[in-house]
Design a protein around this motif. Structure first.
Motif, short mmCIF file in Angstrom:
data_model
loop_
_atom_site.label_atom_id
_atom_site.label_comp_id
_atom_site.label_asym_id
_atom_site.label_seq_id
_atom_site.Cartn_x
_atom_site.Cartn_y
_atom_site.Cartn_z
N UNK A 72 1.74 2.99 3.16
CA UNK A 72 2.53 2.48 4.27
C UNK A 72 3.92 3.12 4.29
N UNK A 73 4.60 3.00 5.43
CA UNK A 73 5.98 3.47 5.51
C UNK A 73 6.82 2.72 4.48
N UNK A 74 7.71 3.44 3.81
CA UNK A 74 8.58 2.79 2.83
C UNK A 74 7.95 2.68 1.46
N UNK A 75 6.76 3.27 1.28
CA UNK A 75 6.11 3.16 -0.03
C UNK A 75 6.63 4.20 -1.02
N UNK A 76 7.44 5.16 -0.53
CA UNK A 76 8.04 6.14 -1.43
C UNK A 76 7.38 7.51 -1.41
N UNK A 99 -3.87 10.19 -3.23
CA UNK A 99 -3.11 9.22 -4.01
C UNK A 99 -2.62 8.14 -3.06
N UNK A 100 -2.90 6.89 -3.40
CA UNK A 100 -2.41 5.81 -2.55
C UNK A 100 -1.20 5.18 -3.21
N UNK A 101 -0.10 5.14 -2.47
CA UNK A 101 1.14 4.57 -3.00
C UNK A 101 1.48 3.28 -2.28
N UNK A 102 2.04 2.35 -3.06
CA UNK A 102 2.50 1.11 -2.46
C UNK A 102 3.74 0.65 -3.21
N UNK A 103 4.79 0.38 -2.47
CA UNK A 103 6.00 -0.19 -3.05
C UNK A 103 6.53 0.63 -4.25
N UNK A 104 6.53 1.95 -4.09
CA UNK A 104 7.14 2.79 -5.12
C UNK A 104 6.26 3.12 -6.30
N UNK A 105 5.02 2.62 -6.28
CA UNK A 105 4.11 2.90 -7.40
C UNK A 105 2.84 3.56 -6.88
N UNK A 106 2.20 4.32 -7.78
CA UNK A 106 0.87 4.84 -7.45
C UNK A 106 -0.13 3.74 -7.79
N UNK A 143 -14.12 9.56 -3.18
CA UNK A 143 -14.22 8.31 -3.91
C UNK A 143 -13.20 7.30 -3.44
N UNK A 144 -11.97 7.77 -3.26
CA UNK A 144 -10.91 6.84 -2.88
C UNK A 144 -11.18 6.23 -1.51
N UNK A 145 -11.70 7.04 -0.62
CA UNK A 145 -11.91 6.51 0.73
C UNK A 145 -13.20 5.69 0.82
N UNK A 159 -8.06 -1.16 -0.80
CA UNK A 159 -9.06 -1.63 0.19
C UNK A 159 -8.38 -2.21 1.42
N UNK A 160 -7.36 -3.05 1.16
CA UNK A 160 -6.63 -3.66 2.28
C UNK A 160 -6.01 -2.59 3.17
N UNK A 161 -5.36 -1.61 2.50
CA UNK A 161 -4.69 -0.54 3.26
C UNK A 161 -5.70 0.25 4.09
N UNK A 162 -6.79 0.65 3.45
CA UNK A 162 -7.78 1.48 4.15
C UNK A 162 -8.43 0.72 5.30
#
Lengths: 225, 243
Positions: free
Chosen positions: B38-42, B210-217, B225-227, B236-239
Motif C-alpha cells: 500500500x501507499x506509505x508502506x516504505x 516482495x510485499x511490504x506493509x508498514x515499513x516491514x517486509x 507463489x506469492x500471488x 492475502x488481504x492486500x492481494x
C-alpha cells in the motif's frame, strides 16, 4: 497654443529638436550607467543567491546583506559611496553611481534568482544526482539554465527600475538624462516642456528594454513550444 | 549466481516517522524484483535508499560485495552504476530528447559527443523513439516521456535499474508501452527492482515479489507463489483488494 500658461506645444517641439544633441549624449550616459549596474548587479545577485541557498551558516550573511541593501535608499547609498568613501578611495561620479546602483539592484536580483532556483522541481536535482552527476554539476547544467529562464521576466522588470533609478545619479553631478534636463530647464525656464521631453527619452528607453526582454523571453521558450 | 545488491537491517526514519524497519533484501544479477504494498508502506523509500537519494539511518547497503558508506564512499560513482526511473519522469525540460540521454555520459563519463550521440540514438531506437531525437519533452506523451527516462538511465550503462512507480502517473492507455519496454529490458538480463502497483506485471515479469506493509517486509517469494499461494494473512488481504 498655450494651455494655462504652463505648456506650449510649439516650445515642446522646438525644444525637442534643439536639445536632442545634449539629450542623446545624456541618454548614452544613462544607458552606460544602467548597463554597468545591471551587469555587475546580476553577477553579485547570482553569487548572493547561491550563497543564500548553500546552507544555514552562509545564509545568514546573505540575509544580512539583502536586509541592509534593500532596507536603505539608493540615494543614500550613492552618497555614501561618493562622499562617504572619498577619504578612503576617490571613486569617479560615474563609478560611484554605477556601483551604488549595482549593489542596490543586486539585493533584489539575488531574491529573484533565489526564487527562480527554488521554483525548479526538486525532481530535477534528483534526476541529475541519480545519473551520477555531482550537485554542483547538476546545478550548473540542469537547474540554473531553467532558473535563468524563469528569472527573465522579473529581471526585465528590475532592469527597467534600474534604468529609471539611474536618474538619481544626477545628484552626484553626472550629466545623465535627468541632470541634463535640470540644466536646460534652469537655463530656458521651459520647465514643463523640458521635463516632458526627458520623460519621453526615458519612456523610449524603457520601451526598447521591454522589447529586448520580450525577445529574449521568446527565444528562451523554445523548449515549451 | 552473482549477488548484485544486498541490504541488511536497514532502518530509516523521517523525524518521528519510522519508515523502514530492519529491512533485509538480496537481489542477484539478472533478477527482476517487484516491491508491492500500500501507499506509505516504505517501498519507494527503500528504493531511494539503494541509490542514496535517501540516506539510511543504520544498517548496511552492500553493492557488488562492497559495503557502501555515504560518508566515506563516493556516492556519485555508485549512482553511475545504479540507474533510476522516477514516477514523474523528471526529464530535463530545457533539453531535447537526445540531449537528455547524452547529458550524463558526456558530462560525467566524459564520453565524446559523437559516440554519446551514436549510443543515445541506439537507445532511443530501442525504446521506440527513433523519430523523436530532437523533440523537447513537453511535446511527448507520458508514456513516451517515461521511455526517454528509461533510455536516459540506460545511457550510463548501469548494472542495476531501479523503477519507482514508473507507470503510476500515466494515463491507463499509455501504461502498456512502458511495461513492454521494461519487459524487454528484463529479458535482456538487466537486474531490476521495480516499485509498482501493476500486479499483472509483477506476476508475469518479476522473478521475485516482495510485499511490504508498514515499513516491514511481510512476505517475499517467487512471484507465482506469492500471488497464487500467499502465506501471510496480511498478504492475502492486500492481494484480495488489488487483484
Amino acid at each position: 497654443m498655450i494651455v494655462g500658461g504652463v505648456f506650449s506645444i510649439e516650445i515642446f517641439f522646438s525644444e525637442l529638436i534643439r536639445t536632442y544633441p545634449f539629450f542623446l549624449e545624456a541618454a548614452w550616459l544613462t544607458l552606460r550607467i544602467t548597463l554597468a549596474a545591471v551587469l555587475l548587479g546580476t553577477v553579485i545577485g547570482v553569487v548572493v543567491a547561491l550563497i543564500k541557498l548553500s546552507g544555514p551558516v552562509l545564509k545568514v550573511f546573505a540575509d544580512i546583506y539583502i536586509t541592509i541593501i534593500r532596507g536603505t535608499p539608493l540615494i543614500v547609498q550613492i552618497f555614501v559611496l561618493y562622499f562617504g568613501f572619498s577619504q578612503v578611495i576617490q571613486l569617479s561620479p560615474f563609478w560611484s553611481a554605477s556601483l551604488a546602483l549595482a549593489v542596490h539592484n543586486s539585493a533584489y536580483i539575488a531574491e529573484i534568482f533565489r526564487g527562480a532556483i527554488q521554483s525548479i522541481d526538486k525532481g530535477q536535482m534528483e534526476a541529475g544526482r541519480s545519473l551520477g552527476m555531482t550537485s554542483s554539476l547538476t546545478m550548473r547544467r540542469i537547474i540554473m539554465p531553467q532558473a535563468m529562464r524563469r528569472a527573465v521576466p522579473p529581471l526585465g522588470n528590475q532592469f527597467i527600475i534600474a534604468l529609471k533609478d539611474s536618474s538619481l545619479a544626477a545628484f552626484v553631478a553626472i550629466g545623465e538624462l535627468f541632470r541634463t534636463a535640470q540644466g536646460i530647464a534652469a537655463g530656458t525656464f521651459n520647465t514643463m516642456e523640458t521635463y516632458l521631453i526627458v520623460a519621453l527619452y526615458y519612456l523610449v528607453l524603457v520601451m526598447v528594454f521591454t522589447w529586448i526582454v520580450n525577445r529574449i523571453e521568446h527565444r528562451l521558450s523554445v523548449s515549451e513550444r | 549466481m552473482k549477488e548484485m545488491i544486498r541490504v541488511e537491517k536497514l532502518n530509516k526514519s523521517f523525524g518521528d516517522l519510522h519508515v523502514l524497519k530492519d529491512i533485509d533484501l538480496t537481489v542477484n544479477e539478472s533478477d527482476v524484483m517487484c516491491l508491492v504494498g500500500a501507499s506509505g508502506s516504505g517501498k519507494s523509500t527503500l528504493l531511494r535508499c539503494l541509490n542514496f537519494l535517501e540516506i539510511k539511518d543504520n544498517g548496511k547497503v552492500i553493492f557488488e560485495g562492497k559495503q557502501i558508506e555515504p560518508k566515506k564512499d563516493n556516492l556519485n560513482e555508485v549512482r553511475q552504476q545504479v540507474g533510476m526511473v522516477f514516477q514523474h519522469f523528471n526529464l530535463f525540460p530545457h533539453k531535447t530528447v537526445l540531449e537528455n540521454v547524452i547529458e550524463a555520459p558526456m558530462m560525467v563519463k566524459k564520453i565524446e559527443k559523437k559516440q554519446a550521440i551514436e549510443e543515445g540514438k541506439e537507445l532511443l531506437d530501442k525504446v521506440g523513439l527513433g523519430d523523436k531525437y530532437d523533440v523537447y519533452p513537453a511535446k511527448l506523451s507520458g508514456g513516451q516521456k517515461q521511455r526517454v527516462a528509461i533510455a536516459r538511465a540506460l545511457a550510463m550503462k548501469p548494472k542495476i535499474m531501479l523503477f519507482d512507480e514508473p507507470t503510476s502517473a500515466l494515463d491507463p492507455e499509455l501504461v502498456g508501452e512502458v511495461l513492454e519496454t521494461m519487459k524487454k529490458l528484463a529479458k535482456e538480463g538487466m537486474t531490476m527492482i521495480v516499485v509498482t502497483h501493476e500486479m499483472g506485471f509483477a506476476k508475469e515479469v518479476a522473478d521475485y515479489t516482495v510485499y511490504m506493509h508498514d515499513g516491514r517486509i511481510v512476505e517475499r517469494g517467487p512471484s507465482n507463489e506469492l500471488f497464487d499461494n500467499p502465506k501471510e494473512q496480511r498478504t492475502k488481504d492486500f492481494l484480495s483488494k488489488v487483484l
